[in-house]
Design a protein around this motif. Structure first.
Motif, PDB file in Angstrom:
ATOM      1  N   ASP A 269      14.940 -14.387  -5.813  1.00 18.79           N
ATOM      2  CA  ASP A 269      14.421 -14.524  -7.075  1.00 18.79           C
ATOM      3  C   ASP A 269      13.888 -13.012  -7.652  1.00 18.79           C
ATOM      4  OD1 ASP A 269      14.721 -17.130  -7.254  1.00 18.79           O
ATOM      5  OD2 ASP A 269      12.648 -17.635  -6.311  1.00 18.79           O
ATOM      6  N   VAL A 270      14.302 -12.783  -8.646  1.00 20.49           N
ATOM      7  CA  VAL A 270      13.974 -11.362  -9.164  1.00 20.49           C
ATOM      8  C   VAL A 270      13.002 -11.412 -10.127  1.00 20.49           C
ATOM      9  CG1 VAL A 270      14.916  -9.197 -10.249  1.00 20.49           C
ATOM     10  CG2 VAL A 270      16.242 -10.500  -8.686  1.00 20.49           C
ATOM     11  N   VAL A 271      11.711 -10.753 -10.237  1.00 26.91           N
ATOM     12  CA  VAL A 271      10.657 -10.659 -11.031  1.00 26.91           C
ATOM     13  C   VAL A 271      10.912  -9.239 -11.639  1.00 26.91           C
ATOM     14  CG1 VAL A 271       8.342 -10.682 -11.332  1.00 26.91           C
ATOM     15  CG2 VAL A 271       9.615 -12.131  -9.868  1.00 26.91           C
ATOM     16  N   PRO A 272      11.097  -9.225 -13.055  1.00 22.97           N
ATOM     17  CA  PRO A 272      10.831  -7.978 -13.598  1.00 22.97           C
ATOM     18  C   PRO A 272       9.207  -7.724 -13.927  1.00 22.97           C
ATOM     19  CG  PRO A 272      11.277  -9.656 -15.357  1.00 22.97           C
ATOM     20  CD  PRO A 272      11.395 -10.300 -13.941  1.00 22.97           C
ATOM     21  N   LEU A 273       9.163  -6.346 -13.879  1.00 27.24           N
ATOM     22  CA  LEU A 273       7.672  -5.767 -13.959  1.00 27.24           C
ATOM     23  C   LEU A 273       7.566  -5.062 -15.035  1.00 27.24           C
ATOM     24  CD1 LEU A 273       6.861  -4.561 -10.150  1.00 27.24           C
ATOM     25  CD2 LEU A 273       6.242  -6.724 -11.327  1.00 27.24           C
ATOM     26  N   ASN A 274       7.813  -5.802 -16.279  1.00 21.95           N
ATOM     27  CA  ASN A 274       8.042  -4.979 -17.529  1.00 21.95           C
ATOM     28  C   ASN A 274       6.505  -5.129 -18.587  1.00 21.95           C
ATOM     29  OD1 ASN A 274       7.757  -7.755 -18.170  1.00 21.95           O
ATOM     30  ND2 ASN A 274       9.853  -7.960 -18.951  1.00 21.95           N
ATOM     31  N   VAL A 275       5.485  -5.158 -17.826  1.00 18.56           N
ATOM     32  CA  VAL A 275       4.056  -4.932 -18.580  1.00 18.56           C
ATOM     33  C   VAL A 275       3.288  -4.506 -17.729  1.00 18.56           C
ATOM     34  CG1 VAL A 275       2.063  -6.401 -19.853  1.00 18.56           C
ATOM     35  CG2 VAL A 275       4.580  -7.391 -19.676  1.00 18.56           C
ATOM     36  N   THR A 276       2.427  -3.305 -18.198  1.00 15.83           N
ATOM     37  CA  THR A 276       1.547  -2.552 -17.435  1.00 15.83           C
ATOM     38  C   THR A 276       0.350  -3.533 -17.511  1.00 15.83           C
ATOM     39  OG1 THR A 276       2.650  -0.532 -18.452  1.00 15.83           O
ATOM     40  CG2 THR A 276       0.286  -0.477 -17.197  1.00 15.83           C
TER      41      THR A 276
ATOM     42  N   ARG B 148       0.704  -1.139  -0.024  1.00 16.20           N
ATOM     43  CA  ARG B 148       0.050   0.002  -0.157  1.00 16.20           C
ATOM     44  C   ARG B 148       1.058   1.237   0.107  1.00 16.20           C
ATOM     45  NH1 ARG B 148      -3.300  -0.317   4.715  1.00 16.20           N
ATOM     46  NH2 ARG B 148      -4.547  -2.118   3.381  1.00 16.20           N
ATOM     47  N   GLY B 149       0.243   2.143  -0.679  1.00  7.67           N
ATOM     48  CA  GLY B 149       1.301   3.353  -0.989  1.00  7.67           C
ATOM     49  C   GLY B 149       2.640   3.311  -1.719  1.00  7.67           C
ATOM     50  N   LYS B 150       2.865   2.241  -2.337  1.00  5.88           N
ATOM     51  CA  LYS B 150       3.911   2.055  -3.365  1.00  5.88           C
ATOM     52  C   LYS B 150       3.496   2.225  -4.654  1.00  5.88           C
ATOM     53  CE  LYS B 150       6.947  -1.007  -0.396  1.00  5.88           C
ATOM     54  NZ  LYS B 150       6.451  -0.291   0.967  1.00  5.88           N
ATOM     55  N   HIS B 151       4.163   2.909  -5.646  1.00  2.00           N
ATOM     56  CA  HIS B 151       3.663   2.819  -6.973  1.00  2.00           C
ATOM     57  C   HIS B 151       4.646   2.012  -7.567  1.00  2.00           C
ATOM     58  CE1 HIS B 151       0.941   5.983  -6.706  1.00  2.00           C
ATOM     59  NE2 HIS B 151       1.352   6.682  -5.608  1.00  2.00           N
ATOM     60  N   PHE B 152       4.156   0.955  -8.188  1.00  3.36           N
ATOM     61  CA  PHE B 152       5.198  -0.002  -8.932  1.00  3.36           C
ATOM     62  C   PHE B 152       4.958   0.507 -10.580  1.00  3.36           C
ATOM     63  CE2 PHE B 152       3.815  -2.045  -5.291  1.00  3.36           C
ATOM     64  CZ  PHE B 152       4.938  -2.568  -4.738  1.00  3.36           C
ATOM     65  N   TYR B 153       6.085   0.885 -11.479  1.00  2.14           N
ATOM     66  CA  TYR B 153       6.202   1.216 -12.817  1.00  2.14           C
ATOM     67  C   TYR B 153       6.836   0.224 -13.587  1.00  2.14           C
ATOM     68  CZ  TYR B 153       4.993   5.733 -10.603  1.00  2.14           C
ATOM     69  OH  TYR B 153       4.342   6.645  -9.951  1.00  2.14           O
ATOM     70  N   ASN B 154       6.409   0.390 -14.738  1.00  4.32           N
ATOM     71  CA  ASN B 154       6.914  -0.344 -15.796  1.00  4.32           C
ATOM     72  C   ASN B 154       8.439  -0.333 -15.890  1.00  4.32           C
ATOM     73  OD1 ASN B 154       7.392  -1.840 -18.312  1.00  4.32           O
ATOM     74  ND2 ASN B 154       5.950  -0.786 -19.377  1.00  4.32           N
ATOM     75  N   GLY B 155       9.259  -1.426 -15.722  1.00  6.47           N
ATOM     76  CA  GLY B 155      10.727  -1.502 -15.721  1.00  6.47           C
ATOM     77  C   GLY B 155      11.005  -1.692 -14.254  1.00  6.47           C
ATOM     78  N   ASP B 156      10.211  -1.533 -13.241  1.00  9.11           N
ATOM     79  CA  ASP B 156      10.641  -1.852 -11.803  1.00  9.11           C
ATOM     80  C   ASP B 156      11.058  -3.339 -11.677  1.00  9.11           C
ATOM     81  OD1 ASP B 156      10.391   0.495 -11.311  1.00  9.11           O
ATOM     82  OD2 ASP B 156       8.773   0.605 -10.069  1.00  9.11           O
ATOM     83  N   TRP B 157      11.573  -3.874 -10.333  1.00  4.82           N
ATOM     84  CA  TRP B 157      11.850  -5.214 -10.048  1.00  4.82           C
ATOM     85  C   TRP B 157      11.127  -5.648  -8.649  1.00  4.82           C
ATOM     86  CZ3 TRP B 157      14.883  -7.763 -13.731  1.00  4.82           C
ATOM     87  CH2 TRP B 157      15.299  -7.016 -14.798  1.00  4.82           C
ATOM     88  N   LEU B 158      10.669  -6.718  -8.527  1.00  2.00           N
ATOM     89  CA  LEU B 158      10.081  -7.318  -7.423  1.00  2.00           C
ATOM     90  C   LEU B 158      11.583  -8.268  -6.968  1.00  2.00           C
ATOM     91  CD1 LEU B 158       6.506  -7.887  -7.304  1.00  2.00           C
ATOM     92  CD2 LEU B 158       7.720  -5.990  -6.353  1.00  2.00           C
ATOM     93  N   PHE B 159      12.146  -8.226  -5.835  1.00  3.85           N
ATOM     94  CA  PHE B 159      12.967  -9.176  -5.247  1.00  3.85           C
ATOM     95  C   PHE B 159      12.686  -9.924  -4.059  1.00  3.85           C
ATOM     96  CE2 PHE B 159      17.479  -9.313  -3.179  1.00  3.85           C
ATOM     97  CZ  PHE B 159      17.836 -10.401  -3.945  1.00  3.85           C
ATOM     98  N   PHE B 160      12.328 -11.142  -4.402  1.00  2.46           N
ATOM     99  CA  PHE B 160      11.745 -12.111  -3.255  1.00  2.46           C
ATOM    100  C   PHE B 160      12.915 -12.585  -2.615  1.00  2.46           C
ATOM    101  CE2 PHE B 160       8.491 -11.728  -6.644  1.00  2.46           C
ATOM    102  CZ  PHE B 160       7.019 -11.741  -5.573  1.00  2.46           C
ATOM    103  N   VAL B 161      12.899 -12.552  -1.447  1.00  2.00           N
ATOM    104  CA  VAL B 161      14.229 -13.389  -0.480  1.00  2.00           C
ATOM    105  C   VAL B 161      13.584 -14.039   0.525  1.00  2.00           C
ATOM    106  CG1 VAL B 161      16.112 -12.868   0.958  1.00  2.00           C
ATOM    107  CG2 VAL B 161      15.639 -11.295  -0.852  1.00  2.00           C
TER     108      VAL B 161
END
Length: 175
Positions: free
Chosen positions: A98-105, A50-63
């Motif tokens: 694991d790194v997940v690219p957020l490359n699609v809107t 909540r409150g975060k803006h995820f933009y095209n090109g960002d990454w999610l890093f799962f640890v």
């Protein structure tokens, strides 16, 4: 030999000046759950996102603990029911990093299988296009220049001055 060395220095200086003048666009890498927590149980990931803006090109890093958990991308229905039987993508690499690219809107839905989803290990994020850069304010004719225009000019003039100085130095050394 000396002439080619001077020419190489001049080319490098011009290249550096061009790099300094290019506006910066940065993607953000989010550690899911935060740096000290990561992808684990007993975390409300809805509150974290909540409150975060995820933009095209960002990454999610799962640890996470690679021996117990995983990262599965699912559709909205499987996300809501914690169904890990038919994931869209299994992002688990076996390393627990694991790194997940957020490359699609679009909306992304992630869960951890093996029953951990029922304990809250799921996250939904909406990825959007970055906002357009702010428009420049019109120049106030009475004041002559504003602080923002001084900063803008500094971003162009200073690198250009260094590039010209490097070229002049190279020219003087050649002759």
């Amino acid at each position: 030999m000396e002439r080619s060395k001077a020419m190489m220095m001049a080319v490098a200086a011009v290249g550096l000046a061009l790099v300094l003048m290019v506006p910066q666009a940065d993607a953000t890498r989010y550690i899911v759950g935060g740096g000290g927590i990561g992808w684990t149980t007993n975390v409300n990931y809805t509150v974290w996102a909540r409150g975060k803006h995820f933009y095209n090109g960002d990454w999610l890093f799962f640890v996470y603990d690679r021996n117990q958990m995983n990262v599965l991308e699912v559709n909205k229905t499987d996300y809501e029911s914690c169904n890990a039987d038919h994931p869209l993508h299994n992002w688990t690499t076996g390393a627990g990093r694991d790194v997940v690219p957020l490359n699609v809107t679009r909306h992304y839905y992630f869960i951890s299988g093996k029953g951990f989803c029922y304990g809250g290990m799921k996250i939904a994020v909406r990825v959007e296009n970055p906002p357009p850069p702010p428009k420049a304010a019109p120049l106030n004719e009475k004041s002559g220049s504003s602080p923002s225009s001084i900063v803008y000019r500094g971003q162009l003039v200073l690198p250009a001055a260094f590039a010209i100085a490097a070229l002049w130095d190279a020219f003087v050394r050649i002759w």
